[in-house]
Design a protein around this motif. Structure first.
Motif, PDB file in Angstrom:
ATOM      1  N   UNK A 172       7.357  21.116  -3.035  1.00  0.00           N
ATOM      2  CA  UNK A 172       6.444  21.146  -4.178  1.00  0.00           C
ATOM      3  C   UNK A 172       6.756  20.061  -5.206  1.00  0.00           C
ATOM      4  N   UNK A 173       7.887  19.387  -5.047  1.00  0.00           N
ATOM      5  CA  UNK A 173       8.346  18.420  -6.045  1.00  0.00           C
ATOM      6  C   UNK A 173       8.227  16.983  -5.563  1.00  0.00           C
ATOM      7  N   UNK A 174       8.460  16.772  -4.279  1.00  0.00           N
ATOM      8  CA  UNK A 174       8.569  15.410  -3.767  1.00  0.00           C
ATOM      9  C   UNK A 174       7.449  15.067  -2.789  1.00  0.00           C
ATOM     10  N   UNK A 175       7.207  13.776  -2.681  1.00  0.00           N
ATOM     11  CA  UNK A 175       6.282  13.259  -1.672  1.00  0.00           C
ATOM     12  C   UNK A 175       7.091  12.707  -0.506  1.00  0.00           C
ATOM     13  N   UNK A 176       6.407  12.343   0.563  1.00  0.00           N
ATOM     14  CA  UNK A 176       7.091  11.983   1.799  1.00  0.00           C
ATOM     15  C   UNK A 176       7.970  10.739   1.695  1.00  0.00           C
ATOM     16  N   UNK A 177       7.748   9.898   0.687  1.00  0.00           N
ATOM     17  CA  UNK A 177       8.556   8.683   0.556  1.00  0.00           C
ATOM     18  C   UNK A 177       9.633   8.802  -0.520  1.00  0.00           C
ATOM     19  N   UNK A 178       9.874  10.008  -1.039  1.00  0.00           N
ATOM     20  CA  UNK A 178      10.847  10.198  -2.114  1.00  0.00           C
ATOM     21  C   UNK A 178      12.108  10.923  -1.624  1.00  0.00           C
ATOM     22  N   UNK A 179      12.493  10.645  -0.396  1.00  0.00           N
ATOM     23  CA  UNK A 179      13.663  11.303   0.181  1.00  0.00           C
ATOM     24  C   UNK A 179      14.968  10.879  -0.497  1.00  0.00           C
TER      25      UNK A 179
ATOM     26  N   UNK B 285       0.839  -1.210   0.000  1.00  0.00           N
ATOM     27  CA  UNK B 285       0.000   0.000   0.000  1.00  0.00           C
ATOM     28  C   UNK B 285       0.868   1.253   0.000  1.00  0.00           C
ATOM     29  N   UNK B 286       0.557   2.227  -0.851  1.00  0.00           N
ATOM     30  CA  UNK B 286       1.344   3.438  -0.970  1.00  0.00           C
ATOM     31  C   UNK B 286       0.755   4.551  -0.108  1.00  0.00           C
ATOM     32  N   UNK B 287       1.494   4.931   0.933  1.00  0.00           N
ATOM     33  CA  UNK B 287       1.041   5.993   1.833  1.00  0.00           C
ATOM     34  C   UNK B 287       1.714   7.314   1.520  1.00  0.00           C
ATOM     35  N   UNK B 288       2.163   7.461   0.278  1.00  0.00           N
ATOM     36  CA  UNK B 288       2.869   8.671  -0.122  1.00  0.00           C
ATOM     37  C   UNK B 288       1.942   9.892  -0.081  1.00  0.00           C
ATOM     38  N   UNK B 289       2.469  10.994   0.446  1.00  0.00           N
ATOM     39  CA  UNK B 289       1.731  12.251   0.536  1.00  0.00           C
ATOM     40  C   UNK B 289       2.622  13.355  -0.011  1.00  0.00           C
ATOM     41  N   UNK B 290       2.063  14.232  -0.825  1.00  0.00           N
ATOM     42  CA  UNK B 290       2.816  15.388  -1.305  1.00  0.00           C
ATOM     43  C   UNK B 290       3.331  16.168  -0.101  1.00  0.00           C
ATOM     44  N   UNK B 291       4.600  16.510  -0.116  1.00  0.00           N
ATOM     45  CA  UNK B 291       5.236  17.118   1.049  1.00  0.00           C
ATOM     46  C   UNK B 291       4.552  18.415   1.471  1.00  0.00           C
ATOM     47  N   UNK B 292       4.066  19.180   0.492  1.00  0.00           N
ATOM     48  CA  UNK B 292       3.404  20.442   0.809  1.00  0.00           C
ATOM     49  C   UNK B 292       2.098  20.236   1.571  1.00  0.00           C
ATOM     50  N   UNK B 293       1.502  19.023   1.458  1.00  0.00           N
ATOM     51  CA  UNK B 293       0.248  18.723   2.151  1.00  0.00           C
ATOM     52  C   UNK B 293       0.451  17.852   3.393  1.00  0.00           C
ATOM     53  N   UNK B 294       1.696  17.506   3.669  1.00  0.00           N
ATOM     54  CA  UNK B 294       1.997  16.637   4.799  1.00  0.00           C
ATOM     55  C   UNK B 294       1.968  17.421   6.106  1.00  0.00           C
ATOM     56  N   UNK B 295       1.813  16.687   7.200  1.00  0.00           N
ATOM     57  CA  UNK B 295       1.864  17.299   8.520  1.00  0.00           C
ATOM     58  C   UNK B 295       3.290  17.715   8.853  1.00  0.00           C
ATOM     59  N   UNK B 296       3.419  18.601   9.825  1.00  0.00           N
ATOM     60  CA  UNK B 296       4.727  19.130  10.193  1.00  0.00           C
ATOM     61  C   UNK B 296       5.687  18.013  10.593  1.00  0.00           C
ATOM     62  N   UNK B 297       5.196  17.029  11.352  1.00  0.00           N
ATOM     63  CA  UNK B 297       6.052  15.922  11.786  1.00  0.00           C
ATOM     64  C   UNK B 297       6.507  15.079  10.602  1.00  0.00           C
ATOM     65  N   UNK B 298       5.638  14.910   9.602  1.00  0.00           N
ATOM     66  CA  UNK B 298       5.991  14.133   8.414  1.00  0.00           C
ATOM     67  C   UNK B 298       7.033  14.864   7.577  1.00  0.00           C
ATOM     68  N   UNK B 299       6.890  16.173   7.482  1.00  0.00           N
ATOM     69  CA  UNK B 299       7.889  16.956   6.746  1.00  0.00           C
ATOM     70  C   UNK B 299       9.241  16.927   7.459  1.00  0.00           C
TER      71      UNK B 299
END
Length: 227
Positions: free
Chosen positions: A194-201, A1-15
């Protein structure tokens, strides 16, 4: 399951977790570069390295493979498969090590190991300062995109022309490239959300690592020009 979230929409802790993982991977990539570079210097014959320096068309071929490899590496790091992402980052580290081999060879033989350490410290300090500017001021540096793109193509054209016709681009070109790399770090850091999601570090770390290495290359060239 993909829990990826756009970084701009992620919570502060996720960022915060994303940035922590990104900069940890940047540090690991730099460490891997140092290890691979040391191995290449140890095991690659000096004569072969000198041929890389002396052959214009060999050098152009290496540059072409580098750009192609950079494109492939970036695509791999944006894959949903973590193994493919790490393969992309590792492949790019090896590419950078090969490209840097002649420069590091000359620096160690004719200027000493100290100059590499100085260039590394200056590069890290500049990167840390530029990163701090982005995070502390929360400024959007997207306005730098056009200048970075145009500057990159102009620089590439000059590098290719220099390789073909055998002229030295000089100190001021290196200074200009340091400015270009610094602008790229400002732009890339401010656009991460604006470019990456939370799992694209891993992909984000490759982007920053590439700009750090560009900065290091020309800082080292500037220091070597003073010897």
């Amino acid at each position: 399951m993909n829990n990826s979230i756009q970084l701009s929409r992620a919570q502060e802790s996720e960022r915060a977790e994303f940035y922590k993982k990104t900069y940890m991977h940047v540090a690991l990539a730099i460490l891997a570069f140092m290890v691979v570079e040391s191995l290449l210097l140890k095991y690659i014959p000096d004569e072969l390295i000198m041929k890389m320096l002396g052959g214009r068309f060999i050098w152009l071929g290496i540059l072409g493979l580098f750009w192609l490899g950079s494109y492939v590496s970036e695509k791999w790091t944006l894959s949903q498969d973590k193994n493919v992402q790490y393969a992309g980052l590792g492949f790019y580290v090896i590419l950078e090590s090969v490209i840097f081999l002649p420069l590091i060879f000359i620096a160690t033989r004719y200027a000493g190991l100290e100059i590499i350490q100085q260039a590394g410290l200056i590069t890290v300090a500049l990167f840390a300062g530029l990163t701090a500017v982005v995070f502390m001021t929360n400024t959007d540096f997207s306005f730098l995109r056009t200048a970075i793109t145009v500057g990159g193509f102009v620089a590439l054209g000059l590098i290719v022309a220099g390789a073909i016709f055998g002229f030295n681009l000089g100190l001021w070109f290196s200074v200009g490239m340091v400015i270009l790399a610094s602008g790229a770090i400002l732009y890339q850091t401010s656009k991460l959300k604006d470019t990456y999601s939370t799992d694209q570090y891993v992909g984000a770390s490759l982007l920053l690592f590439s700009s750090i290495m560009l900065l290091f290359w020309y800082v080292l060239r500037i220091l070597m020009s003073r010897k």
